[in-house]
Design a protein around this motif. Structure first.
Motif, short mmCIF file in Angstrom:
data_model
loop_
_atom_site.label_atom_id
_atom_site.label_comp_id
_atom_site.label_asym_id
_atom_site.label_seq_id
_atom_site.Cartn_x
_atom_site.Cartn_y
_atom_site.Cartn_z
N ALA A 1 14.49 35.31 13.30
CA ALA A 1 15.13 34.83 12.08
C ALA A 1 14.32 35.20 10.84
O ALA A 1 14.88 35.65 9.82
CB ALA A 1 15.33 33.31 12.15
N VAL A 2 12.99 35.05 10.92
CA VAL A 2 12.13 35.35 9.77
C VAL A 2 12.20 36.83 9.43
O VAL A 2 12.34 37.21 8.25
CB VAL A 2 10.69 34.92 10.07
N VAL A 3 12.11 37.70 10.44
CA VAL A 3 12.18 39.14 10.19
C VAL A 3 13.53 39.52 9.59
O VAL A 3 13.60 40.32 8.65
CB VAL A 3 11.93 39.92 11.50
N THR A 4 14.60 38.93 10.10
CA THR A 4 15.94 39.23 9.58
C THR A 4 16.07 38.82 8.12
O THR A 4 16.59 39.58 7.28
CB THR A 4 17.02 38.50 10.42
N ALA B 1 17.08 39.65 2.73
CA ALA B 1 17.12 38.86 1.49
C ALA B 1 16.18 39.35 0.41
O ALA B 1 16.44 39.12 -0.79
CB ALA B 1 16.82 37.39 1.82
N LEU B 2 15.11 40.02 0.77
CA LEU B 2 14.13 40.43 -0.22
C LEU B 2 14.28 41.91 -0.56
O LEU B 2 14.53 42.73 0.32
CB LEU B 2 12.70 40.18 0.30
N HIS C 1 8.83 41.96 1.84
CA HIS C 1 9.98 42.65 2.41
C HIS C 1 9.59 43.38 3.70
O HIS C 1 8.55 44.03 3.77
CB HIS C 1 10.55 43.66 1.41
N VAL C 2 10.43 43.23 4.71
CA VAL C 2 10.22 43.94 5.98
C VAL C 2 11.10 45.17 5.98
O VAL C 2 12.33 45.06 5.94
CB VAL C 2 10.56 43.03 7.19
#
Length: 384
Positions: free
Chosen positions: A29-32, A37-38, A45-46
């Protein structure tokens, strides 16, 4: 059927499984969120590249879980699981190659580019049907499973164990590597299969598809972990531990040890095939190098570093080692193998039960530390 009676639902009652799934779902969830979103300029940002890299790590983690199932709980040190991983990858690669159609370099609607280059005039019989996902996707598990079934039936029926079995598994993957290097095999020779375009109609070069594959790899890891956890927490798992630590005693009690070994070995091979199939569309290539015995040995190192017979330790080891590999090969590419060897020696000396052993040591009672306590308890529970 109650929760305690269902072997597949029983792992949800375990604290280790709850923790593992919680961490995995949170990480996905965090990676997504950080990817979608960023904006790209944000330091948190990933990037799509990182998403793909993390997806590759998750595929390796599933492969490590498969190896830990047979090595940690069955006592079979397989040095050939890279072969099952590669076969699953080739099955997926054949499907992806058939999806290219006339968009290849030579524009042939049926033959892949490498076959046109090698003057092949018709598609080999074993390539037929791989243009359909309904055939190709089952082959991802059926081909590695069939090989494991034949190999395991011959080996376990003959009671080949220990270092001899390890050598035979290594010889198997080496023989397959040599075979797949040959152009006449019809798998692309040393170049392998590459230049994939899309998967199920989704462009493999798009960021959305990369994120989808990352999430699919995470879901496969969760499912594979639950399957393995369900097996090892069942009567079959207790019998596997007994076969690992006291095979002669298990045989004396009337158990067909070879059947237990064969079933667990085939399940492990199928999970490795799934890992390979999810790996290929993310990295964009599959070649005979995946059959390399060195790769299979590296998988064993992941499990040893993370901790045998824990499953989650295999995941930790696979992710940490491959992250370290990404860092070292970028900074000091020639020093990576030395670093891996040094890390393996340090963990073997100071953490013989791996990183996961630090957590397990706190939960064990003095009775659990007695020699042979686990196998004795496993035999008593499986015989009851």
């Amino acid at each position: 059927m109650s929760l305690s009676q269902n072997w597949l639902l029983r792992p949800f009652q375990e604290r280790s499984t709850q923790t593992f799934l919680g961490v995995l779902i949170t990480a996905l969830a965090v990676v997504t969120v950080l990817h979608l979103a960023l904006p790209e300029g944000n330091p948190l940002h990933v990037s799509a590249y990182t998403v793909t890299l993390l997806g590759k790590y998750l595929c390796y983690a599933l492969l490590a879980v498969a190896v830990d199932l047979v090595w940690g709980y069955l006592g079979i040190l397989s040095l050939g699981h890279g072969a099952f991983f590669a076969l699953g990858g080739y099955a997926m690669g054949m499907y992806l190659m058939r999806q290219i159609g006339d968009r290849g370099v030579y524009g042939d609607p049926v033959l892949p580019d490498f076959m046109v280059f090698l003057n092949w005039h018709e598609l080999p019989w074993y390539w037929h049907g791989f243009d359909s996902a309904w055939l190709a996707f089952p082959m991802v598990v059926l081909v590695p499973g069939a090989l494991a079934l034949v190999f395991g039936w011959l080996a376990f029926r003959s009671r080949v164990t220990g270092v001899y079995l390890s050598i035979i598994t290594q010889a198997l993957t080496f023989a397959l590597m040599l075979a797949f290097f040959r152009n006449e095999m019809g798998f692309g020779g040393n170049n392998g299969l590459t230049d994939f375009k899309d998967l199920l109609g989704f462009d493999l070069r798009s960021d959305a598809t990369r994120l989808g594959l990352f999430l699919a790899a995470g879901a496969a890891l969760a499912a594979g972990y639950l399957i393995c956890r369900g097996i090892v927490s069942s009567k079959l798992g207790r019998l596997s531990i007994a076969c690992r630590d006291a095979e002669a005693r298990a045989r004396f009690l009337g158990y067909r040890v070879e059947r237990v070994q064969l079933f667990v070995f085939v399940v492990s091979a199928m999970l490795a095939g799934v890992a390979g199939a999810l790996y290929v569309p993310q990295v964009g290539i599959i070649n005979p190098g995946e059959f390399s015995p060195l790769f299979s040995i590296e998988i064993v190192v992941w499990v040893a570093l993370g901790g045998r017979a824990t499953l989650y330790g295999a995941v930790i080891g696979a992710i940490l080692v491959n992250y370290a590999k990404s860092v070292f090969t970028g900074v000091m590419p020639d020093a990576w193998l030395f670093a891996l060897g040094g890390l393996f020696v340090l963990v073997t000396v100071f953490l013989p039960k791996g990183i996961a052993g630090l957590f397990n040591a706190r939960r064990k009672t003095p009775a659990d530390r007695e020699p042979g306590a686990e196998s004795t308890r496993a035999l008593q529970e499986s015989h009851s």
